[in-house]
Scaffold this motif. Sequence first.
Motif, PDB file in Angstrom:
ATOM      1  N   THR A 265       3.355 -73.173   7.411  1.00  0.00           N
ATOM      2  CA  THR A 265       2.473 -72.221   6.682  1.00  0.00           C
ATOM      3  C   THR A 265       2.298 -71.991   8.204  1.00  0.00           C
ATOM      4  OG1 THR A 265       1.584 -72.281   4.831  1.00  0.00           O
ATOM      5  CG2 THR A 265       0.827 -70.211   5.935  1.00  0.00           C
ATOM      6  N   LEU A 266       2.592 -70.417   8.289  1.00  0.00           N
ATOM      7  CA  LEU A 266       2.453 -69.851   9.910  1.00  0.00           C
ATOM      8  C   LEU A 266       1.607 -68.000   9.385  1.00  0.00           C
ATOM      9  CD1 LEU A 266       3.889 -69.757  12.547  1.00  0.00           C
ATOM     10  CD2 LEU A 266       5.560 -68.205  12.257  1.00  0.00           C
ATOM     11  N   LEU A 267       0.833 -68.128  10.380  1.00  0.00           N
ATOM     12  CA  LEU A 267      -0.726 -66.997   9.990  1.00  0.00           C
ATOM     13  C   LEU A 267      -0.353 -66.281  11.736  1.00  0.00           C
ATOM     14  CD1 LEU A 267      -3.418 -68.852   8.398  1.00  0.00           C
ATOM     15  CD2 LEU A 267      -1.416 -66.927   7.169  1.00  0.00           C
ATOM     16  N   ASN A 268      -0.673 -64.951  11.291  1.00  0.00           N
ATOM     17  CA  ASN A 268      -0.426 -64.318  12.933  1.00  0.00           C
ATOM     18  C   ASN A 268      -1.339 -62.835  12.700  1.00  0.00           C
ATOM     19  OD1 ASN A 268       0.494 -62.581  14.840  1.00  0.00           O
ATOM     20  ND2 ASN A 268       2.343 -60.935  13.471  1.00  0.00           N
ATOM     21  N   LEU A 269      -2.115 -64.360  14.052  1.00  0.00           N
ATOM     22  CA  LEU A 269      -3.802 -63.511  13.882  1.00  0.00           C
ATOM     23  C   LEU A 269      -3.566 -62.795  15.421  1.00  0.00           C
ATOM     24  CD1 LEU A 269      -6.471 -65.071  12.966  1.00  0.00           C
ATOM     25  CD2 LEU A 269      -6.677 -65.868  15.312  1.00  0.00           C
ATOM     26  N   ILE A 270      -4.149 -61.122  15.095  1.00  0.00           N
ATOM     27  CA  ILE A 270      -4.289 -59.701  15.630  1.00  0.00           C
ATOM     28  C   ILE A 270      -5.480 -59.457  15.833  1.00  0.00           C
ATOM     29  CG2 ILE A 270      -3.253 -57.755  16.102  1.00  0.00           C
ATOM     30  CD1 ILE A 270      -0.566 -58.712  14.120  1.00  0.00           C
ATOM     31  N   GLY A 271      -5.602 -59.000  17.033  1.00  0.00           N
ATOM     32  CA  GLY A 271      -6.694 -58.411  17.458  1.00  0.00           C
ATOM     33  C   GLY A 271      -7.220 -57.741  18.534  1.00  0.00           C
ATOM     34  N   ALA A 272      -8.194 -57.196  18.507  1.00  0.00           N
ATOM     35  CA  ALA A 272      -8.180 -56.198  19.924  1.00  0.00           C
ATOM     36  C   ALA A 272      -8.576 -57.757  20.921  1.00  0.00           C
ATOM     37  CB  ALA A 272      -9.546 -55.128  20.096  1.00  0.00           C
ATOM     38  N   PRO A 273      -8.204 -57.415  22.908  1.00  0.00           N
ATOM     39  CA  PRO A 273      -8.857 -57.934  23.730  1.00  0.00           C
ATOM     40  C   PRO A 273     -10.257 -58.104  23.447  1.00  0.00           C
ATOM     41  CG  PRO A 273      -7.071 -55.672  25.086  1.00  0.00           C
ATOM     42  CD  PRO A 273      -8.205 -55.782  23.306  1.00  0.00           C
ATOM     43  N   GLY A 274     -10.785 -59.632  23.448  1.00  0.00           N
ATOM     44  CA  GLY A 274     -12.294 -60.094  23.360  1.00  0.00           C
ATOM     45  C   GLY A 274     -12.846 -59.889  21.902  1.00  0.00           C
ATOM     46  N   SER A 275     -12.141 -59.799  20.860  1.00  0.00           N
ATOM     47  CA  SER A 275     -12.450 -59.762  19.622  1.00  0.00           C
ATOM     48  C   SER A 275     -12.594 -61.245  18.928  1.00  0.00           C
ATOM     49  CB  SER A 275     -11.322 -59.577  18.315  1.00  0.00           C
ATOM     50  OG  SER A 275      -9.919 -60.005  18.307  1.00  0.00           O
ATOM     51  N   GLY A 276     -12.669 -62.485  19.607  1.00  0.00           N
ATOM     52  CA  GLY A 276     -13.570 -63.134  19.745  1.00  0.00           C
ATOM     53  C   GLY A 276     -11.781 -64.501  19.015  1.00  0.00           C
ATOM     54  N   LYS A 277     -10.975 -64.231  18.926  1.00  0.00           N
ATOM     55  CA  LYS A 277      -9.476 -64.879  18.647  1.00  0.00           C
ATOM     56  C   LYS A 277      -9.649 -66.124  18.641  1.00  0.00           C
ATOM     57  CE  LYS A 277      -6.051 -62.093  20.084  1.00  0.00           C
ATOM     58  NZ  LYS A 277      -7.482 -60.683  20.769  1.00  0.00           N
ATOM     59  N   THR A 278      -9.427 -66.620  19.999  1.00  0.00           N
ATOM     60  CA  THR A 278      -9.014 -68.233  20.752  1.00  0.00           C
ATOM     61  C   THR A 278     -10.757 -68.496  20.425  1.00  0.00           C
ATOM     62  OG1 THR A 278      -8.061 -66.963  22.451  1.00  0.00           O
ATOM     63  CG2 THR A 278      -8.966 -68.954  23.116  1.00  0.00           C
ATOM     64  N   ALA A 279     -12.117 -68.276  19.983  1.00  0.00           N
ATOM     65  CA  ALA A 279     -13.606 -68.690  19.596  1.00  0.00           C
ATOM     66  C   ALA A 279     -13.657 -69.126  18.224  1.00  0.00           C
ATOM     67  CB  ALA A 279     -14.301 -67.687  20.071  1.00  0.00           C
ATOM     68  N   LEU A 280     -12.710 -67.899  17.901  1.00  0.00           N
ATOM     69  CA  LEU A 280     -12.123 -67.776  15.864  1.00  0.00           C
ATOM     70  C   LEU A 280     -11.463 -69.881  15.864  1.00  0.00           C
ATOM     71  CD1 LEU A 280     -12.726 -67.365  13.254  1.00  0.00           C
ATOM     72  CD2 LEU A 280     -11.356 -65.956  13.601  1.00  0.00           C
ATOM     73  N   LEU A 281     -10.217 -69.832  16.640  1.00  0.00           N
ATOM     74  CA  LEU A 281      -9.271 -71.054  17.248  1.00  0.00           C
ATOM     75  C   LEU A 281     -10.173 -71.926  17.164  1.00  0.00           C
ATOM     76  CD1 LEU A 281      -5.830 -69.131  17.673  1.00  0.00           C
ATOM     77  CD2 LEU A 281      -6.858 -70.219  15.469  1.00  0.00           C
ATOM     78  N   GLU A 282     -10.610 -72.114  18.057  1.00  0.00           N
ATOM     79  CA  GLU A 282     -11.398 -73.214  18.565  1.00  0.00           C
ATOM     80  C   GLU A 282     -12.110 -73.620  17.256  1.00  0.00           C
ATOM     81  OE1 GLU A 282     -12.405 -73.006  23.433  1.00  0.00           O
ATOM     82  OE2 GLU A 282     -13.251 -71.818  21.607  1.00  0.00           O
ATOM     83  N   ARG A 283     -12.511 -73.118  16.934  1.00  0.00           N
ATOM     84  CA  ARG A 283     -13.957 -73.401  15.956  1.00  0.00           C
ATOM     85  C   ARG A 283     -12.815 -73.377  14.891  1.00  0.00           C
ATOM     86  NH1 ARG A 283     -20.064 -73.334  16.184  1.00  0.00           N
ATOM     87  NH2 ARG A 283     -21.095 -74.612  14.382  1.00  0.00           N
ATOM     88  N   THR A 284     -12.492 -73.338  14.173  1.00  0.00           N
ATOM     89  CA  THR A 284     -11.855 -73.363  12.924  1.00  0.00           C
ATOM     90  C   THR A 284     -10.710 -74.744  13.028  1.00  0.00           C
ATOM     91  OG1 THR A 284     -11.124 -70.791  12.615  1.00  0.00           O
ATOM     92  CG2 THR A 284      -9.213 -72.182  11.510  1.00  0.00           C
ATOM     93  N   ALA A 285     -10.094 -74.810  14.294  1.00  0.00           N
ATOM     94  CA  ALA A 285      -9.246 -76.271  14.535  1.00  0.00           C
ATOM     95  C   ALA A 285     -10.396 -77.389  14.321  1.00  0.00           C
ATOM     96  CB  ALA A 285      -8.930 -75.917  15.949  1.00  0.00           C
ATOM     97  N   ALA A 286     -11.614 -77.312  14.826  1.00  0.00           N
ATOM     98  CA  ALA A 286     -12.734 -78.763  14.416  1.00  0.00           C
ATOM     99  C   ALA A 286     -13.455 -78.428  13.440  1.00  0.00           C
ATOM    100  CB  ALA A 286     -13.884 -78.051  15.762  1.00  0.00           C
ATOM    101  N   ARG A 287     -13.118 -77.411  12.151  1.00  0.00           N
ATOM    102  CA  ARG A 287     -13.465 -77.869  10.581  1.00  0.00           C
ATOM    103  C   ARG A 287     -12.109 -77.882   9.979  1.00  0.00           C
ATOM    104  NH1 ARG A 287     -17.657 -74.482   8.959  1.00  0.00           N
ATOM    105  NH2 ARG A 287     -17.604 -75.450   6.987  1.00  0.00           N
ATOM    106  N   LEU A 288     -11.216 -77.568  10.416  1.00  0.00           N
ATOM    107  CA  LEU A 288      -9.873 -78.044   9.549  1.00  0.00           C
ATOM    108  C   LEU A 288      -9.242 -79.866   9.732  1.00  0.00           C
ATOM    109  CD1 LEU A 288      -7.381 -75.024   9.722  1.00  0.00           C
ATOM    110  CD2 LEU A 288      -8.903 -75.886   7.717  1.00  0.00           C
ATOM    111  N   GLN A 289      -9.649 -79.831  10.916  1.00  0.00           N
ATOM    112  CA  GLN A 289      -8.497 -81.461  10.967  1.00  0.00           C
ATOM    113  C   GLN A 289      -9.823 -82.146  10.673  1.00  0.00           C
ATOM    114  OE1 GLN A 289      -6.101 -81.183  14.448  1.00  0.00           O
ATOM    115  NE2 GLN A 289      -7.508 -80.155  15.773  1.00  0.00           N
ATOM    116  N   PRO A 290      -9.502 -83.825  10.248  1.00  0.00           N
ATOM    117  CA  PRO A 290      -8.197 -84.403  10.071  1.00  0.00           C
ATOM    118  C   PRO A 290      -7.437 -83.391   8.629  1.00  0.00           C
ATOM    119  CG  PRO A 290      -9.211 -85.751   9.614  1.00  0.00           C
ATOM    120  CD  PRO A 290     -10.647 -84.876   9.163  1.00  0.00           C
ATOM    121  N   ARG A 291      -7.913 -82.761   7.821  1.00  0.00           N
ATOM    122  CA  ARG A 291      -7.642 -82.651   6.475  1.00  0.00           C
ATOM    123  C   ARG A 291      -5.889 -81.860   6.370  1.00  0.00           C
ATOM    124  NH1 ARG A 291     -11.413 -79.556   3.822  1.00  0.00           N
ATOM    125  NH2 ARG A 291     -12.288 -79.363   6.398  1.00  0.00           N
TER     126      ARG A 291
END
Lengths: 222, 222
Positions: free
Chosen positions: A32-58
């Motif tokens: 699955t490919l998702l396309n994450l779009i938001g304004a500069p500084g909306s917190g996309k990378t921080a969301l991905l950091e936290r998401t990665a920690a929660r998703l793995q390893p499942r």
Amino acid sequence: MSETIKIYRDLAGANDHWAGETRSLLSRHGLTLLNLIGAPGSGKTALLERTAARLQPRVRLGVLEGDIETTRDAERLAALRVPVSQLLTGGACHLEARLVHAALRDLPLENLDLVVVENVGNLVCPAEFDIGEAAKVAVLSVTEGEDKPLKYPLLFREAGAVVITKTDLLPYIPATLEACQAAVRQINSGAPIFPVSVVRGDGLDDWILWLEGHARRSTRHT
Amino acid sequence: MSETIKIYRDLAGANDHWAGETRSLLSRHGLTLLNLIGAPGSGKTALLERTAARLQPRVRLGVLEGDIETTRDAERLAALRVPVSQLLTGGACHLEARLVHAALRDLPLENLDLVVVENVGNLVCPAEFDIGEAAKVAVLSVTEGEDKPLKYPLLFREAGAVVITKTDLLPYIPATLEACQAAVRQINSGAPIFPVSVVRGDGLDDWILWLEGHARRSTRHT
């Protein structure tokens, strides 16, 4: 007024071609490919950091980081041992499907379930370009103010999900969560809305469940 | 891959033509035009509201509000009795010089000293288009994070001034004012930086002085 005549290729057509190639590639790998779009500084990378920690390893996550310049965002994800590449547009305001396709091929696709592309920080142009994604995910921080879905409707209309970030700052700003949600609903009646605070960890459970559902839906049928 | 050949006009050339026409018009009226550029939700309109209240009646301000959709921003300025027009791009991610020129002609130029154009909320595309301005002013909110000047360098390189907004939120976020200022300085060694809190009124004096200086410089010589 001086006018010159230039010849150029039908970029939209070429973009759709590469988006189609990407969908074939994803389908072959049950990805699955998702396309994450938001304004500069909306917190996309921080969301991905936290998401990665929660998703793995499942759920095995890969990330493509789109930026105009710098490799900062890719470095942040690589530090979490997420397979990640940095896509630099060299000035362009959005990612095109061809660049995403080339970068995707270089990820270890056999070992992944879900790839999230973090687009260039921009509420306008990225929404116009299909990169082969299963869904666009709009990211809106409460600090941007609740009127943004009305002022940048294309992204919010097209979004398969909306993440409202930085809810921990609500006590200090004029915007309310209810007003943000209502503005999203004016533009998009169906997409799930996930209010989250990445620093506090609030609201992440529902977002993670949604991602897991998307990743499961495409699981390889072998 | 299907390719079609299209013919299109040299939009950059046409844009420069209209930017030049605008500069002539401004010069005839002894008027200064500033091009305010920042991300969605960086606080551009709130800054203009507060700025209008502080400048008048000494400096007579006019505003052109650029948006993709809605007339919300123009309504906010009109409520303060500022001559204002709303420019709707109908989807485009930046203002072009021709549209600005047409709207400028409809403002009561004889009664104005300074016109501020609030561009579409976008850190990328608006920086590429000259609209006839005396200077671009970059707006960066502290909530966007201090790395934005490095990730979106064109705007910050071209800016004649940088306004750092929402400083009242600094106690609640990871970014520091010093880091924001240092990032701007990495890209632009000369432009004045104005940290402000519009809700508290902090830091506005220097910004207002800078605007007054710009308005005075172009005052009609009659």
